[in-house]
Write a protein that holds these residues in place. Structure first.
Motif, short mmCIF file in Angstrom:
data_model
loop_
_atom_site.label_atom_id
_atom_site.label_comp_id
_atom_site.label_asym_id
_atom_site.label_seq_id
_atom_site.Cartn_x
_atom_site.Cartn_y
_atom_site.Cartn_z
N UNK A 71 21.02 36.60 43.07
CA UNK A 71 20.38 35.76 42.04
C UNK A 71 21.42 35.20 41.07
N UNK A 72 22.44 35.99 40.79
CA UNK A 72 23.52 35.51 39.92
C UNK A 72 24.29 34.37 40.61
N UNK A 73 24.54 34.54 41.90
CA UNK A 73 25.23 33.49 42.65
C UNK A 73 24.44 32.19 42.62
N UNK A 74 23.15 32.29 42.89
CA UNK A 74 22.37 31.07 43.03
C UNK A 74 22.12 30.39 41.69
N UNK A 75 22.43 31.06 40.58
CA UNK A 75 22.33 30.38 39.30
C UNK A 75 23.46 29.38 39.11
N UNK A 76 24.53 29.52 39.91
CA UNK A 76 25.69 28.62 39.82
C UNK A 76 25.79 27.71 41.04
N UNK A 77 25.62 28.28 42.23
CA UNK A 77 25.75 27.50 43.46
C UNK A 77 24.34 27.17 43.95
N UNK A 78 23.89 25.95 43.64
CA UNK A 78 22.53 25.55 43.98
C UNK A 78 22.46 24.03 44.10
N UNK A 97 13.25 29.48 49.73
CA UNK A 97 14.39 30.32 49.39
C UNK A 97 15.48 29.51 48.69
N UNK A 98 15.98 30.08 47.61
CA UNK A 98 17.17 29.54 46.94
C UNK A 98 18.23 30.62 47.01
N UNK A 99 19.34 30.32 47.69
CA UNK A 99 20.37 31.33 47.89
C UNK A 99 20.03 32.21 49.07
N UNK A 100 19.70 33.49 48.81
CA UNK A 100 19.39 34.45 49.87
C UNK A 100 18.32 35.41 49.34
N UNK A 101 17.33 35.71 50.18
CA UNK A 101 16.33 36.71 49.83
C UNK A 101 16.46 37.88 50.80
N UNK A 102 16.33 39.09 50.28
CA UNK A 102 16.53 40.31 51.07
C UNK A 102 15.26 41.14 51.08
N UNK A 103 14.91 41.67 52.25
CA UNK A 103 13.76 42.58 52.35
C UNK A 103 13.99 43.52 53.53
#
Length: 824
Positions: A517-524, A246-252
């Protein structure tokens, strides 16, 4: 000298005088008496004051509501907040025919007297922070306009309180209750939303009892969170490759016959922690995964990294949650004996950790109680009581092998059993009108039929129009319930709606995964590598050159600064991976050189980054921020530039720049230490940097320190640890002139005010302020009294003495210890 007739006085101020009883010579004809911050345990003799119109008994130790109160027939305002009142006798309120304002917050009331509704003159009533489970006795208060019942134990509200045609209620606050009827999200919308809810319940008798649980998977990197999450969802073992972590957060989602689960799988790398607060919500089930194969009983760092860090941050952020410990990678342990040995060790250490936290808080409260005048610390003691009242429930560790289907099935059953037994704690059950279910189903249909774009970003008005095509209700009816429903869906994690952000309030994010996904493109964790990998074609779309990319990488690596142009490129690249070309979407999310996009707005709102200027000279003429002033505008409001850059404190590596600017500490510096109990949350100081640097645009920033400049005055703010106690220090140089002390203390108080505001975002956190004795080598300090609610003028009356003596016998002028303007 002529004697003064004390009985002729109309108002008496007896506050903060350590009184244990009401003076017998108290004014018979007084109309206003202030007895707050004393040591009263009982109110005896108050019936003599029959002319009272206002009585303040707050911040005492009163244990019972005196029957004598019934004789105060002229009483209009009564303050009895912050005491220890457990019950109120019958027969008092019917006699208080003129009482309009009653404050009983922060007591221990378990129920209300049945005749309180006979006090029909009440217009404002505060019952927050008690133990109430029922407020039915309030039905009948026809003139009630304001009712506060925050932080009680209410699960239901009486519909009659809101549906009476002559009801004048306009302000109602009930946050912090395990409400199911109506859900808290309805109450957050105010009285009109609550009235609409009860009307819907009448019109739709076939109510819908929804069992929905937001389930957050937390734990260190590579602990097996994603494997566990996906296996639970599928009901069988699911292998997850290292490159798919997981990078950031995954939702299901997972639907069972009893419960709908919203799974939120949070990445474990440190760089992602700073955005967790954006999505972690209260009343959730937390599944904390521990890699038992790597867990080492003998190594204290193993427990700290895999459990203590996470439980501590959960306790600070969402202290009323339930945590289920799950031990993974059991198949990699030596044998079952090793697994059980580690299970026992973890459970014992967690139990001791929670118990020790309570002990520390009790000792802190005892220290405050032992002050010469403990009434000056009432608010701080109440905060500690509040923390002691929280009950983070950590369940015993469950061990499993994620490669065994039977283990997955057993864990599913165990989770369902835990939810059913703790449904109130989790607010798992919400009673909803049938219309709510119909509207939610309409939204799901719109997504399935692709009437809502793949990315899920839609205007609220447009969403409303689309829903009307799928439900049988009027536009007016839909309008009355839609916002409450969106709040509910936001809380459980189905959608995201930022009602409190003005520029985003008119948009709904139907697909939270897209926004994440937009968040994790910057904060990673690998942002530098991502930036280095930007192609020339992407650079050209932004009108940038390859050599500019090298500058961007350098700024990020060594200054923690990311150019807005670079952010736009990174986010645009992520969008193009997820959806087909959509120039309008790219502009809306990414922004342009002239206008901020959604992602930059969110990053700044949640204090992940701070807008800064590129290549512009620093401006030392920053205006002063003065605590207590109602309005103040930062220079950033005029200077924010979408084509500029942002400072990300999480990417800072050292404090070299700050140390060079500040130099060495001096013995006569003004210094204040702000301690956070039980400790400073992870990432807290990064947000301190953003909040304080926003106040003063001239600043120098490091990973754990920053220097703020206001005119010719500097303030050093830094995070430190001494004797194992973490704190934030605010330090200023001692001024040369007496008339400059006020300006320096204003600067210190401005930073303290921001620290206090920020700390409110962690419900499990409180703070205490000390000023260390300036004498070299002296270990003693001066404790600050309650100060957060003081006005600007009162800050400088914290201490009236001109000189103070520490416990070690060292004497110093007060203006070196507390805010004070020295005498010339």
């Amino acid at each position: 000298m002529a004697s003064v007739d004390r009985n002729s006085w109309q108002e008496w101020d007896l506050s903060g005088q350590k009184l244990k009883s009401i003076p017998k010579d108290c004014l018979t004809y007084a109309t206003k008496v202030d007895l707050q911050r004393n040591k009263l345990k009982r109110v005896i003799g108050i019936s003599r004051l029959t002319h009272l119109t206002e009585l303040n008994l707050s911040r005492n130790k009163i244990m019972e509501f005196s029957q004598e109160m019934q004789n105060l027939h002229k009483l209009e305002r009564l303050y009895m907040n912050q005491n220890n009142i457990r019950s109120i006798p019958e027969g008092i309120f019917p006699h208080l025919r003129r009482l309009k304002f009653l404050k009983l917050s922060t007591n221990r009331l378990a129920k209300l007297p049945s005749d309180i509704n006979q006090c029909t003159s009440i217009t404002s009533l505060d019952l927050s922070k008690n133990c109430l489970q029922n407020i039915q006795p309030l039905v009948g208060l026809q003139k009630l306009k304001e009712l506060l019942v925050k932080k009680n134990q209410l699960t239901e509200l009486p519909s009659q309180l809101f549906q009476n045609r002559s009801c004048e209620l306009t302000v109602f606050k009930a946050t912090g209750n395990p409400l199911r009827y109506p859900p808290e999200e309805v109450c957050d919308g105010g009285v009109m939303d609550i009235q609409s809810y009860f009307l819907q319940m009448e019109e739709n008798p076939n109510t819908h009892s929804a069992w929905t649980v937001k389930t957050m998977f937390l734990g260190s990197s590579m602990a097996g969170k994603s494997t566990l999450c996906r296996s639970l969802r599928e009901g069988k073992p699911v292998a997850v490759a290292v490159e798919d972590r997981t990078e950031g957060i995954e939702i299901s989602q997972l639907y069972t016959q009893e419960v709908r689960f919203l799974f939120w799988d949070f990445a474990g790398q440190e760089e992602y922690y700073l955005t967790h607060h954006v999505f972690i919500t209260p009343r959730a089930l937390v599944i904390l995964t521990i890699d038992l194969a790597s867990y080492n009983i003998e190594d204290p760092h193993s427990f700290k990294d895999q459990l203590w860090f996470w439980i501590n941050n959960i306790q600070l952020r969402v202290p009323d949650s339930m945590v289920l410990l799950v031990g993974t990678h059991c198949d990699q342990c030596r044998d079952q004996e090793e697994v059980m040995e580690k299970k026992k060790d973890i459970e014992e250490k967690v139990k001791n950790m929670l118990a020790n936290r309570k002990i520390v808080l009790k000792y802190q409260k005892k220290n405050l109680e032992e002050n010469t005048d403990s009434s000056l610390f009432t608010d701080q003691m109440d905060e500690l009581d509040c923390l002691l009242g929280y009950n983070l429930k950590v369940l015993d560790l469950v061990t499993l092998d994620c490669q065994r289907t039977e283990d997955i099935a057993k864990l599913r059953s165990h989770i369902l059993m835990c939810i059913q037994s703790e449904s109130v704690l989790l607010c798992a059950e919400s009673i909803l009108p049938k219309s709510y279910e119909e509207v939610e189903q309409a939204i799901l249909t719109l997504v399935a039929q692709q009437e809502i774009p793949q990315h899920g970003i839609i205007l609220l008005e447009e969403l409303s129009d689309l829903i009307l095509n799928h439900v049988k209700m009027s536009q007016e009816s839909l309008h009355s319930i839609l916002r409450s429903l969106l709040r509910y869906l936001h809380r459980i994690g189905v959608i995201i709606w930022y009602e409190d952000i003005d520029v985003l309030r008119d948009r709904v994010f139907i697909q939270p995964s897209f926004l994440i996904s937009m968040f994790k493109s910057i904060v990673r964790h690998d942002l530098v590598q991502q930036l280095e990998g930007v192609s020339r074609d992407l650079l050209m779309q932004e009108g940038a050159l390859v050599k500019q990319k090298f500058t961007w990488v350098h700024d990020l690596r060594y200054r923690g600064i990311l150019q807005n142009a670079a952010m736009r490129i990174l986010v645009r690249r992520e969008i193009e991976k997820l959806v087909v070309d959509d120039d309008d979407l790219v502009r809306e999310v990414v922004g342009t050189k002239k206008e901020e996009g959604i992602i930059l707005t969110l990053l700044q709102h949640f204090e992940v980054c701070l807008p800064t200027l590129v290549g512009s000279p620093l401006n030392p003429q920053a205006s002063d921020f003065i605590p207590g002033e109602k309005q103040w505008e930062s220079a950033w409001e005029e200077k924010r530039d979408p084509d500029g850059a942002c400072l990300f404190p999480i990417y800072l590596k050292d404090n070299i720049t700050v140390c060079h600017k500040w130099g060495e500490d001096k013995q006569d510096d003004l210094s204040v230490h702000v301690y956070f109990l039980p400790e400073i949350p992870h990432g807290f100081f990064h947000r301190v940097i953003i909040k304080t640097c926003f106040l003063y645009p001239t600043h120098w920033v490091g990973r754990e320190q920053c220097v703020l400049c206001c005119g010719n005055r500097l303030a050093l703010v830094r995070q430190k640890i001494e004797d194992g106690d973490p704190f934030i220090e605010i330090r200023c140089r001692r001024p040369d002139k007496h008339n400059e002390f006020r300006q320096l203390w204003d600067l210190i108080l401005a930073v303290m005010s921001k620290l206090f505001v920020l700390s409110r975002q962690w419900p499990g956190l409180t703070q205490q302020v000390h000023t260390p004795c300036p004498e070299k080598g002296c270990p003693h300090y001066f404790t600050w009294r309650d100060w957060q609610e003081l006005s600007n003028a009162d800050f400088y009356n914290l201490v009236k003495e001109e000189k103070l003596v520490c416990q070690g016998g060292h004497t110093r002028r007060t203006e070196l210890i507390f805010p004070k303007v020295p005498l010339l």
